[in-house]
Design a protein around this motif. Sequence first.
Motif, PDB file in Angstrom:
ATOM      1  N   ALA A 138       0.855  -1.212  -0.084  1.00  0.00           N
ATOM      2  CA  ALA A 138       0.059   0.071  -0.133  1.00  0.00           C
ATOM      3  C   ALA A 138       0.841   1.243   0.118  1.00  0.00           C
ATOM      4  CB  ALA A 138      -0.733   0.049   1.356  1.00  0.00           C
ATOM      5  N   PRO A 139       0.518   2.376  -0.598  1.00  0.00           N
ATOM      6  CA  PRO A 139       1.159   3.584  -0.752  1.00  0.00           C
ATOM      7  C   PRO A 139       1.867   3.969   0.582  1.00  0.00           C
ATOM      8  CG  PRO A 139      -0.655   3.749  -2.016  1.00  0.00           C
ATOM      9  CD  PRO A 139      -0.751   2.498  -1.268  1.00  0.00           C
ATOM     10  N   SER A 140       3.196   4.214   0.720  1.00  0.00           N
ATOM     11  CA  SER A 140       3.639   3.993   2.125  1.00  0.00           C
ATOM     12  C   SER A 140       3.329   5.406   2.999  1.00  0.00           C
ATOM     13  CB  SER A 140       5.508   4.127   1.685  1.00  0.00           C
ATOM     14  OG  SER A 140       5.815   4.786   1.008  1.00  0.00           O
ATOM     15  N   LEU A 141       3.661   6.753   2.209  1.00  0.00           N
ATOM     16  CA  LEU A 141       3.188   7.878   3.017  1.00  0.00           C
ATOM     17  C   LEU A 141       1.968   7.659   3.952  1.00  0.00           C
ATOM     18  CD1 LEU A 141       4.032  10.626   4.097  1.00  0.00           C
ATOM     19  CD2 LEU A 141       3.283  11.433   1.983  1.00  0.00           C
ATOM     20  N   PHE A 142       0.820   7.059   2.966  1.00  0.00           N
ATOM     21  CA  PHE A 142      -0.323   7.175   3.464  1.00  0.00           C
ATOM     22  C   PHE A 142      -0.683   6.222   4.448  1.00  0.00           C
ATOM     23  CE2 PHE A 142      -1.117  10.721   0.947  1.00  0.00           C
ATOM     24  CZ  PHE A 142      -2.375  11.574   1.698  1.00  0.00           C
ATOM     25  N   GLN A 143       0.321   5.100   4.425  1.00  0.00           N
ATOM     26  CA  GLN A 143       0.156   4.095   5.423  1.00  0.00           C
ATOM     27  C   GLN A 143       0.427   4.715   6.843  1.00  0.00           C
ATOM     28  OE1 GLN A 143       2.548   0.427   5.159  1.00  0.00           O
ATOM     29  NE2 GLN A 143       2.348   0.124   3.033  1.00  0.00           N
ATOM     30  N   LYS A 144       1.433   5.594   6.848  1.00  0.00           N
ATOM     31  CA  LYS A 144       1.819   6.266   7.987  1.00  0.00           C
ATOM     32  C   LYS A 144       0.796   7.322   8.456  1.00  0.00           C
ATOM     33  CE  LYS A 144       6.375   4.786   8.779  1.00  0.00           C
ATOM     34  NZ  LYS A 144       6.699   3.983  10.069  1.00  0.00           N
ATOM     35  N   VAL A 145       0.086   7.777   7.465  1.00  0.00           N
ATOM     36  CA  VAL A 145      -0.806   9.037   7.583  1.00  0.00           C
ATOM     37  C   VAL A 145      -2.007   8.461   8.254  1.00  0.00           C
ATOM     38  CG1 VAL A 145      -2.499  10.471   6.569  1.00  0.00           C
ATOM     39  CG2 VAL A 145       0.111  10.580   5.734  1.00  0.00           C
ATOM     40  N   GLU A 148      13.249  17.917  -4.071  1.00  0.00           N
ATOM     41  CA  GLU A 148      12.289  18.427  -4.828  1.00  0.00           C
ATOM     42  C   GLU A 148      11.088  17.734  -4.172  1.00  0.00           C
ATOM     43  OE1 GLU A 148      15.279  17.870  -6.003  1.00  0.00           O
ATOM     44  OE2 GLU A 148      15.668  19.118  -7.592  1.00  0.00           O
ATOM     45  N   VAL A 149      11.053  16.269  -4.059  1.00  0.00           N
ATOM     46  CA  VAL A 149      10.128  15.552  -3.560  1.00  0.00           C
ATOM     47  C   VAL A 149       9.035  16.308  -2.431  1.00  0.00           C
ATOM     48  CG1 VAL A 149       9.256  13.373  -2.781  1.00  0.00           C
ATOM     49  CG2 VAL A 149      10.852  13.517  -4.579  1.00  0.00           C
ATOM     50  N   LYS A 150       9.911  16.379  -1.337  1.00  0.00           N
ATOM     51  CA  LYS A 150       9.364  17.171  -0.155  1.00  0.00           C
ATOM     52  C   LYS A 150       8.739  18.617  -0.646  1.00  0.00           C
ATOM     53  CE  LYS A 150      10.397  18.938   4.269  1.00  0.00           C
ATOM     54  NZ  LYS A 150      11.778  18.771   5.332  1.00  0.00           N
ATOM     55  N   ASN A 151       9.486  19.309  -1.390  1.00  0.00           N
ATOM     56  CA  ASN A 151       9.020  20.596  -1.696  1.00  0.00           C
ATOM     57  C   ASN A 151       7.661  20.407  -2.504  1.00  0.00           C
ATOM     58  OD1 ASN A 151      11.143  21.597  -0.551  1.00  0.00           O
ATOM     59  ND2 ASN A 151      12.219  22.266  -2.324  1.00  0.00           N
ATOM     60  N   ALA A 152       7.576  19.557  -3.368  1.00  0.00           N
ATOM     61  CA  ALA A 152       6.582  19.351  -4.111  1.00  0.00           C
ATOM     62  C   ALA A 152       5.192  19.258  -3.294  1.00  0.00           C
ATOM     63  CB  ALA A 152       6.740  18.355  -5.232  1.00  0.00           C
ATOM     64  N   ILE A 153       5.340  18.064  -2.366  1.00  0.00           N
ATOM     65  CA  ILE A 153       4.423  17.736  -1.535  1.00  0.00           C
ATOM     66  C   ILE A 153       3.945  18.947  -0.684  1.00  0.00           C
ATOM     67  CG2 ILE A 153       3.509  16.391   0.653  1.00  0.00           C
ATOM     68  CD1 ILE A 153       5.814  14.150  -0.385  1.00  0.00           C
ATOM     69  N   PRO A 198      10.194   3.947  -3.593  1.00  0.00           N
ATOM     70  CA  PRO A 198       9.551   2.831  -4.195  1.00  0.00           C
ATOM     71  C   PRO A 198       8.268   2.406  -3.414  1.00  0.00           C
ATOM     72  CG  PRO A 198      11.587   2.126  -2.725  1.00  0.00           C
ATOM     73  CD  PRO A 198      11.802   4.011  -3.008  1.00  0.00           C
ATOM     74  N   GLY A 199       8.160   3.037  -2.089  1.00  0.00           N
ATOM     75  CA  GLY A 199       6.991   2.494  -1.234  1.00  0.00           C
ATOM     76  C   GLY A 199       5.715   3.333  -1.825  1.00  0.00           C
ATOM     77  N   GLU A 200       5.950   4.432  -2.628  1.00  0.00           N
ATOM     78  CA  GLU A 200       4.851   5.245  -2.942  1.00  0.00           C
ATOM     79  C   GLU A 200       3.995   4.805  -4.310  1.00  0.00           C
ATOM     80  OE1 GLU A 200       3.642   7.179  -0.930  1.00  0.00           O
ATOM     81  OE2 GLU A 200       5.691   7.975   0.104  1.00  0.00           O
ATOM     82  N   ARG A 201       4.658   3.695  -4.894  1.00  0.00           N
ATOM     83  CA  ARG A 201       3.990   3.126  -5.972  1.00  0.00           C
ATOM     84  C   ARG A 201       3.396   4.223  -7.151  1.00  0.00           C
ATOM     85  NH1 ARG A 201       6.865   0.064  -6.342  1.00  0.00           N
ATOM     86  NH2 ARG A 201       5.407  -1.190  -7.450  1.00  0.00           N
ATOM     87  N   ILE A 202       4.326   4.560  -7.643  1.00  0.00           N
ATOM     88  CA  ILE A 202       4.047   5.527  -8.937  1.00  0.00           C
ATOM     89  C   ILE A 202       4.845   5.479 -10.061  1.00  0.00           C
ATOM     90  CG2 ILE A 202       5.445   7.345  -7.853  1.00  0.00           C
ATOM     91  CD1 ILE A 202       2.044   7.786  -9.698  1.00  0.00           C
ATOM     92  N   ASN A 233      -6.793   4.056  -9.231  1.00  0.00           N
ATOM     93  CA  ASN A 233      -5.914   5.116 -10.132  1.00  0.00           C
ATOM     94  C   ASN A 233      -4.691   5.122  -9.379  1.00  0.00           C
ATOM     95  OD1 ASN A 233      -8.277   7.013  -8.340  1.00  0.00           O
ATOM     96  ND2 ASN A 233      -6.012   7.164  -7.730  1.00  0.00           N
ATOM     97  N   ALA A 234      -3.572   5.592 -10.062  1.00  0.00           N
ATOM     98  CA  ALA A 234      -2.628   5.680  -9.144  1.00  0.00           C
ATOM     99  C   ALA A 234      -2.722   6.478  -8.165  1.00  0.00           C
ATOM    100  CB  ALA A 234      -1.242   6.056 -10.303  1.00  0.00           C
ATOM    101  N   PRO A 235      -1.893   6.577  -6.938  1.00  0.00           N
ATOM    102  CA  PRO A 235      -1.957   7.296  -5.879  1.00  0.00           C
ATOM    103  C   PRO A 235      -2.105   8.819  -6.315  1.00  0.00           C
ATOM    104  CG  PRO A 235      -0.642   5.339  -5.183  1.00  0.00           C
ATOM    105  CD  PRO A 235      -0.904   5.374  -6.884  1.00  0.00           C
ATOM    106  N   SER A 236      -2.913   9.345  -5.819  1.00  0.00           N
ATOM    107  CA  SER A 236      -3.260  10.852  -6.240  1.00  0.00           C
ATOM    108  C   SER A 236      -2.353  11.871  -6.128  1.00  0.00           C
ATOM    109  CB  SER A 236      -4.698  11.480  -5.960  1.00  0.00           C
ATOM    110  OG  SER A 236      -4.783  11.264  -4.697  1.00  0.00           O
ATOM    111  N   LEU A 237      -1.888  11.990  -4.611  1.00  0.00           N
ATOM    112  CA  LEU A 237      -0.694  12.972  -4.322  1.00  0.00           C
ATOM    113  C   LEU A 237       0.415  12.813  -5.060  1.00  0.00           C
ATOM    114  CD1 LEU A 237       0.078  15.269  -2.481  1.00  0.00           C
ATOM    115  CD2 LEU A 237       0.910  13.826  -0.870  1.00  0.00           C
ATOM    116  N   PHE A 238       0.901  11.401  -5.354  1.00  0.00           N
ATOM    117  CA  PHE A 238       2.275  11.428  -5.917  1.00  0.00           C
ATOM    118  C   PHE A 238       2.346  11.509  -7.391  1.00  0.00           C
ATOM    119  CE2 PHE A 238       3.901  10.592  -1.773  1.00  0.00           C
ATOM    120  CZ  PHE A 238       5.157  10.725  -2.117  1.00  0.00           C
ATOM    121  N   GLN A 239       1.042  11.399  -8.110  1.00  0.00           N
ATOM    122  CA  GLN A 239       0.663  11.858  -9.502  1.00  0.00           C
ATOM    123  C   GLN A 239       1.319  13.262  -9.635  1.00  0.00           C
ATOM    124  OE1 GLN A 239      -2.956  11.024 -11.550  1.00  0.00           O
ATOM    125  NE2 GLN A 239      -3.466   9.192 -10.202  1.00  0.00           N
TER     126      GLN A 239
END
Lengths: 407, 407
Positions: free
Chosen positions: A286-293, B51-56, B251-255, B285-291
Amino acid sequence: MSLARTMEGLMAGNSVIRKMFEMGQEMAKNYGKDQVYDFSLGNPVAPVPYEVKNAIISLLENQDPHEIHGYMKNAGFDDVRTQVAEHLNSRFGQNYHKDNILLCAGAAGGLNILMRCLLDEEDEVLCFAPYFTEYKSYVSHYKGKLAVVPMRADDFSLNLDAAERMIRQRTKAVILNNPNNPSGIIYSEEELLLLTKMLKEAEERVGHPIYLICDEPYRELAYDGREVPYLPNLYRNSIYLYSFSKTLSIPGERIGYMAISDAVEDGELLMQAAIITGRTLGFVNAPSLFQKVIGQCLDVKIDLGFYDRNRKLLYTELTEMGFTCVPPQGAFYLLVKSPLEDTESFVKLAEKQHIILVPTDGFGLPGYFRLAYCVPYEKIEASLPAFRALAEDCRNWESEKEAEEER
Amino acid sequence: MSLARTMEGLMAGNSVIRKMFEMGQEMAKNYGKDQVYDFSLGNPVAPVPYEVKNAIISLLENQDPHEIHGYMKNAGFDDVRTQVAEHLNSRFGQNYHKDNILLCAGAAGGLNILMRCLLDEEDEVLCFAPYFTEYKSYVSHYKGKLAVVPMRADDFSLNLDAAERMIRQRTKAVILNNPNNPSGIIYSEEELLLLTKMLKEAEERVGHPIYLICDEPYRELAYDGREVPYLPNLYRNSIYLYSFSKTLSIPGERIGYMAISDAVEDGELLMQAAIITGRTLGFVNAPSLFQKVIGQCLDVKIDLGFYDRNRKLLYTELTEMGFTCVPPQGAFYLLVKSPLEDTESFVKLAEKQHIILVPTDGFGLPGYFRLAYCVPYEKIEASLPAFRALAEDCRNWESEKEAEEER
């Protein structure tokens, strides 16, 4: 044909919900968003609880990015699995531990994993009409058969006599969606006790477990103080599926869990199988960040009033206008009976008023329409004149038809 | 048996990678993390780009939470699909547009979607040894057959003669993983031109498209300035799969995404099928935030030096110690040939030194071991004495065995 032959059926039966949703999007482009009353999609609009954003930011600020975005065990982060187990234990008096919990990509992900784990070709899964239309595809991917227990006429209770007759040697599982999509019904404890009694007897008859898959993404959306009974407390071989899509208004994030208690027959084996299947179906985890969330948001309550106001307004007004509606008890769906025998003409009349409804033929319920009232309250207020005009149009259509028949 | 009979094979063949990873975790508990040299899992440890953290954070601060966490079209957010298309166009001179792009849950999710779309029972998919071990499961879920093209002895080039002979009427697709897991080889343009020429001829022979599925999660990990040729530029019926797991260390975010150009035969139909399949396999759908995140990080470059230092150190040192290694060109894997004929004894000797390697029998390559060198540099430095001791143990083991045989 380049594609698998078995894709034909899947593509032909492509979700009418999505089709109506895309029609609504198209209409909004042509007439303006304000002029379209789109009740097609169960896209939660209750505010995303502030705890979600807080959890994300606190994770980003305080934890190792490799931990929160990286691989973990395929079943999910151990700490989150423990949190989920403890949450369920304190709430429902169960004895879950972390190894009973699989974090998965929403309930839909969990259902696919289970179908793959349980079904050989021609194995059957039972569900009750009306049912969530996607079950058909979930089962057919693995060449199983979805056996739909028909409704008694206009009676939304569980048709247990028919179900009992339909259970055979090849029946591996029953899926129950409570609160129900599309009917908005909550099955009561009395009714579920009859169901589980019947299932226990059926298990003895067929000589193997019949898993009761409890598909409960709408559990927190129960109105008027109604309780949604916790099925694993009533039936040993229950597999519990939950999603945070509705509770936290985050359906795009694909996060939920599966719980299989130690009491479940072959439960440990099934959990092992589910973990491997989750990985090899391509979910991996399952998507990792949202597991923690969700680990930090297990006790966050949804603002139920948000949907309840919509429910009351829509049900009261439509009933007053002369529409026949199924009194909604849970979820965010209202079923309206087609005032016309010819449901296609009804869809067209609704479209004329820019009202987008989903016909429920694909849910095993012909003659009805589903309204997803997870829209802003103002949208419902604004739609009422259109519904009134639609009611009028229906009456005119009927009398014109009668006049035509008399000629 | 409560589970599907077809699960037996899947569970028996459960990933040896994961087994070794879990053994490493167990060892770390017993001996302390510092005392274990775990090279089992391809879990990227290059820094997650800032950039990942900044984007989030920017998405959380500036966008409607319902947009970033909610449902969108099953294929993904239109704006992100457009961004991906434009990125690929500018980089590889393609003509993608948004409808060619499906955002999916990593390359593994995309592969499962494609297998479901393409395979009827007994349909075949070709891949080249050594291959990513999970392909077997991806294909078997839908009752297809994975046909593995054998290697020429110790030659890691594509065995095209064998491949040509193995393509039959039921061959629907070829999967090519470039850079290759587990070998670390990058297939060159010359080699790929021969492959695509062979495939075009095979298509004419069988009279239907043979899709070339380009599984490229390691594209950005190419060392010494090597180029990874973009296969859709060489072969019309290419389906391109990409994942951000390695590029952004998430890799945990599945995107990831799938790209099917307008040139692909039945490509539009296949894209439609893929969208429906993605939904009904339970990905939705692919996990939305990480899209949205990857939409903002398409041009972010990985710190290649991070892995390159590891690669050089490990290859140089192990070769000097007398191990036979395949010179690694891409990804973050190093293949070591077992110094002992009896590979099980080698695993045991490695374990004695607290070194966790993955035997590649399951990758179609017996007699080798995979080292995932995506670990901190210091870890590799610290492991060198253990490798030296292992080399010594192997020599002793051989001479003891010889002595025994002489007795």
